[in-house]
Design a protein around this motif. Structure first.
Motif, PDB file in Angstrom:
ATOM      1  N   GLY A 107      16.636 -10.637  -4.375  1.00  0.00           N
ATOM      2  CA  GLY A 107      15.272 -10.136  -4.511  1.00  0.00           C
ATOM      3  C   GLY A 107      14.702 -10.346  -5.903  1.00  0.00           C
ATOM      4  O   GLY A 107      13.580 -10.841  -6.069  1.00  0.00           O
ATOM      5  N   LEU A 108      15.469  -9.967  -6.914  1.00  0.00           N
ATOM      6  CA  LEU A 108      14.935 -10.096  -8.282  1.00  0.00           C
ATOM      7  C   LEU A 108      14.709 -11.553  -8.653  1.00  0.00           C
ATOM      8  O   LEU A 108      13.764 -11.877  -9.375  1.00  0.00           O
ATOM      9  CB  LEU A 108      15.881  -9.424  -9.288  1.00  0.00           C
ATOM     10  CG  LEU A 108      15.987  -7.900  -9.173  1.00  0.00           C
ATOM     11  CD1 LEU A 108      17.009  -7.353 -10.178  1.00  0.00           C
ATOM     12  CD2 LEU A 108      14.629  -7.232  -9.400  1.00  0.00           C
ATOM     13  N   SER A 109      15.564 -12.436  -8.162  1.00  0.00           N
ATOM     14  CA  SER A 109      15.386 -13.847  -8.520  1.00  0.00           C
ATOM     15  C   SER A 109      14.075 -14.390  -7.962  1.00  0.00           C
ATOM     16  O   SER A 109      13.436 -15.235  -8.580  1.00  0.00           O
ATOM     17  CB  SER A 109      16.568 -14.680  -8.009  1.00  0.00           C
ATOM     18  OG  SER A 109      16.559 -14.751  -6.599  1.00  0.00           O
ATOM     19  N   VAL A 110      13.667 -13.883  -6.791  1.00  0.00           N
ATOM     20  CA  VAL A 110      12.400 -14.313  -6.203  1.00  0.00           C
ATOM     21  C   VAL A 110      11.225 -13.693  -6.964  1.00  0.00           C
ATOM     22  O   VAL A 110      10.300 -14.374  -7.388  1.00  0.00           O
ATOM     23  CB  VAL A 110      12.325 -13.927  -4.707  1.00  0.00           C
ATOM     24  CG1 VAL A 110      10.908 -14.098  -4.163  1.00  0.00           C
ATOM     25  CG2 VAL A 110      13.305 -14.769  -3.907  1.00  0.00           C
TER      26      VAL A 110
ATOM     27  N   MET B 123      12.026  -0.298  -2.676  1.00  0.00           N
ATOM     28  CA  MET B 123      10.904  -0.861  -3.440  1.00  0.00           C
ATOM     29  C   MET B 123      10.994  -2.385  -3.487  1.00  0.00           C
ATOM     30  O   MET B 123       9.999  -3.086  -3.321  1.00  0.00           O
ATOM     31  CB  MET B 123      10.912  -0.276  -4.845  1.00  0.00           C
ATOM     32  CG  MET B 123       9.886  -0.864  -5.781  1.00  0.00           C
ATOM     33  SD  MET B 123       9.571   0.275  -7.144  1.00  0.00           S
ATOM     34  CE  MET B 123       8.869  -0.860  -8.353  1.00  0.00           C
ATOM     35  N   LEU B 124      12.215  -2.874  -3.674  1.00  0.00           N
ATOM     36  CA  LEU B 124      12.420  -4.325  -3.673  1.00  0.00           C
ATOM     37  C   LEU B 124      12.033  -4.899  -2.306  1.00  0.00           C
ATOM     38  O   LEU B 124      11.387  -5.947  -2.213  1.00  0.00           O
ATOM     39  CB  LEU B 124      13.892  -4.587  -3.990  1.00  0.00           C
ATOM     40  CG  LEU B 124      14.334  -5.921  -4.560  1.00  0.00           C
ATOM     41  CD1 LEU B 124      13.440  -6.388  -5.688  1.00  0.00           C
ATOM     42  CD2 LEU B 124      15.786  -5.818  -5.050  1.00  0.00           C
ATOM     43  N   TYR B 125      12.434  -4.189  -1.267  1.00  0.00           N
ATOM     44  CA  TYR B 125      12.090  -4.591   0.111  1.00  0.00           C
ATOM     45  C   TYR B 125      10.576  -4.716   0.267  1.00  0.00           C
ATOM     46  O   TYR B 125      10.066  -5.704   0.778  1.00  0.00           O
ATOM     47  CB  TYR B 125      12.664  -3.546   1.063  1.00  0.00           C
ATOM     48  CG  TYR B 125      12.329  -3.703   2.527  1.00  0.00           C
ATOM     49  CD1 TYR B 125      12.468  -4.914   3.183  1.00  0.00           C
ATOM     50  CD2 TYR B 125      11.902  -2.600   3.275  1.00  0.00           C
ATOM     51  CE1 TYR B 125      12.187  -5.031   4.540  1.00  0.00           C
ATOM     52  CE2 TYR B 125      11.624  -2.702   4.630  1.00  0.00           C
ATOM     53  CZ  TYR B 125      11.757  -3.915   5.255  1.00  0.00           C
ATOM     54  OH  TYR B 125      11.481  -4.015   6.604  1.00  0.00           O
ATOM     55  N   ARG B 126       9.859  -3.707  -0.214  1.00  0.00           N
ATOM     56  CA  ARG B 126       8.394  -3.732  -0.050  1.00  0.00           C
ATOM     57  C   ARG B 126       7.759  -4.861  -0.857  1.00  0.00           C
ATOM     58  O   ARG B 126       6.829  -5.515  -0.404  1.00  0.00           O
ATOM     59  CB  ARG B 126       7.810  -2.374  -0.446  1.00  0.00           C
ATOM     60  CG  ARG B 126       8.217  -1.335   0.572  1.00  0.00           C
ATOM     61  CD  ARG B 126       7.523  -0.005   0.406  1.00  0.00           C
ATOM     62  NE  ARG B 126       7.571   0.661   1.709  1.00  0.00           N
ATOM     63  CZ  ARG B 126       7.631   1.975   1.890  1.00  0.00           C
ATOM     64  NH1 ARG B 126       7.622   2.782   0.852  1.00  0.00           N
ATOM     65  NH2 ARG B 126       7.676   2.482   3.091  1.00  0.00           N
TER      66      ARG B 126
ATOM     67  N   ALA C  55       0.846  -1.199   0.000  1.00  0.00           N
ATOM     68  CA  ALA C  55       0.000   0.000   0.000  1.00  0.00           C
ATOM     69  C   ALA C  55       0.881   1.248   0.000  1.00  0.00           C
ATOM     70  O   ALA C  55       0.620   2.214  -0.736  1.00  0.00           O
ATOM     71  CB  ALA C  55      -0.931  -0.008   1.216  1.00  0.00           C
ATOM     72  N   ALA C  56       1.948   1.221   0.800  1.00  0.00           N
ATOM     73  CA  ALA C  56       2.867   2.370   0.826  1.00  0.00           C
ATOM     74  C   ALA C  56       3.581   2.519  -0.515  1.00  0.00           C
ATOM     75  O   ALA C  56       3.793   3.635  -1.008  1.00  0.00           O
ATOM     76  CB  ALA C  56       3.894   2.191   1.950  1.00  0.00           C
TER      77      ALA C  56
END
Lengths: 322, 322
Positions: free
Chosen positions: B203-206, B300-303, A222-223
């Motif tokens: 992250g991108l691989s997931v 952004m990847l984290y989210r 959402a953020a």
């Protein structure tokens, strides 16, 4: 049946083209449909529309499998997927009548500039359909909800064209066919505003295999949706188009209140169809960059979707992430 | 068998803990293994290591299913997944000997600060394993390649600790066990450098269900990986840690030259295990933000990964995207 002055061509008899085209024909316009895969079926059985506004059938429609065999029409509604816009280079010159009008009925931004060189001097309008409609089978259109079309006139560099006579004329035709129409004096502003919704939800729904309600329930996504919207606003502002922050709030609230929704790009991904990556991400990013705006998160989403799109184009349907 | 002075505890007898712990025991150290799910099996059959450096079996090992029943050890290797670090709050106080050392053998950044309050005054070292090793069955360790451990001492706020005596002592123990060791005078720098690779590719691989070779073959994701690396460098620089741009080039070239590789986070996602999202993304982002650096793409990847991780924790294994 009233005889109308202008002939309409509908390039792409999917859900959107089938629905609006059928309404036009029902109200008395002469309409010519391009339906590449469904042509034979529609020629035999016509078009059937199921809608909360009333079901109806058009047993006889003019339908073509090749644009080259269509008559020239005064108004050409382009309702192809934006991923097929390159086909318009060969279609438009033979379909648009002298002094005619092309209405690009697609989401995103930049499509009008893309097709401008092929429009053979026709005026170009942009149309933004706010509609929930599916093609359930060849010639079978299921209209579920909404239907408003926002229409705006295109000019070089998307300079605002105000309420041009052609715009008002097409708007009147659509209204006579029972279609709700809103005219926009500034097409680019209308397109940026619609991107505020389309950019976050289309892309994230594909990457995360999620409906809108799932994206809004998770605080992280959402953020992220809100950050993406803020970047779209910054891109619009660089292009001299502004809207209040309250518009972003409204889009977020609206999405939270909506029924669980699968975006059109999500459905394309599920069906193994190429994604409308350029019109929703690539073109707007380049337009904003030329105007001096960076949109790093939108660009990242674009790159991620380019990867997914390339995979879809290579292997067809891709399994979804549960 | 040589008798060594220091007793080792290995908290987490998976691939990494099983491998390094077995090497230590083979070289004469007294090693106590915590193996919550595999305890019974290992108690009966011991540990078996298959490796290009030579296969070996340890028929008899000290193994425990509960940390509370383990003897106090001078050195405690933490080889749990970082997603289980909260368990250390109750484990460490009973396992670490007075004046002992805890070695946090995990990727990411921030784990040492997280466990510091629970370490009962022990010195804390960080260990970065560069290794390709799998647990193929309970007690069965398959070492495939590499094995270097970078060791650095942790101090408050990750201030560089240089080559502390404890660091050199543990390094010497590991080397005596046949493990290649590199000591880092600045643990935080070593961790930031390793994040240059881990942040983009895990992250991108997931998200894109891709191996490293697929990410590098697509120009969009190759460019995105480089942008993510540049943000990691900016985050490190804000923390006073710098490395040349050539290091990023080297990582990209190295990844292009590598055999097709599934990252550890990709494997976790496939197995339905929680993702190491905080240690690889959340902690580094917060540390960089406190130091004044924004990392919008990493954030952004984290989210996005928080969304995937929440789904994994709710529904277990998630189908992958073809």
């Amino acid at each position: 049946m009233i005889e109308r002055a202008r002939r309409y061509a509908v390039l792409g008899t999917g859900a959107v083209g089938g629905y609006y085209g059928a309404l036009l024909q029902r109200s008395g316009f002469e309409v010519h449909f391009l339906a590449r895969s469904d042509c034979e079926h529609i020629a035999r059985y016509g078009l059937a529309v199921r809608s909360p506004m009333g079901d109806f059938v058009l047993p006889k429609v003019h339908v073509y499998s090749e644009a080259g065999t269509m008559p020239r029409c005064e108004v050409v509604l382009v309702t192809l997927k934006a991923t097929h816009n390159h086909l318009l280079a060969s279609m438009l010159p033979s379909v648009v009548a002298q002094g005619g009008t092309v209405v690009l009925m697609q989401n995103g931004l930049g499509g009008e500039a893309e097709i401008f060189p092929w429009a053979a001097g026709a005026q170009i309008l942009g149309g933004l359909p706010f509609i929930c409609v599916n093609k359930t089978a060849p010639g079978q259109i299921h209209h579920i909800d909404y239907g408003l079309v926002t229409l705006g006139a295109f000019g070089p560099d998307y300079a605002p064209q105000g309420q041009s006579p052609v715009l008002l004329q097409v708007a009147e035709d659509l209204q006579q066919a029972g279609i709700a129409v809103e005219t926009a004096a500034d097409l680019m502003l209308a397109r940026w505003r619609k991107l505020v919704w389309n950019i976050p939800y289309n892309g994230l729904s594909v990457l995360l295999n999620a409906r809108t309600d799932q994206l809004m329930e998770n605080p992280a996504t959402a953020a992220l949706a809100e950050q993406l919207m803020a970047e779209v606003k910054a891109g619009a502002r660089a292009c001299g188009r502004d809207f209040p922050d309250a518009f972003i709030e409204k889009m977020l609230d609206h999405t939270r209140a909506m029924q669980p929704y699968r975006t059109s790009m999500k459905i394309d991904a599920e069906q193994g169809r190429p994604l409308e990556v350029e019109t929703i991400y690539g073109h707007p990013l380049r337009i904003a960059r030329r105007a001096g705006a960076q949109m790093p998160r939108v660009e990242m989403l674009y790159r991620q979707l380019q990867f997914v799109d390339a995979r879809i184009r290579t292997v067809g349907k891709v399994a979804t992430r549960a």
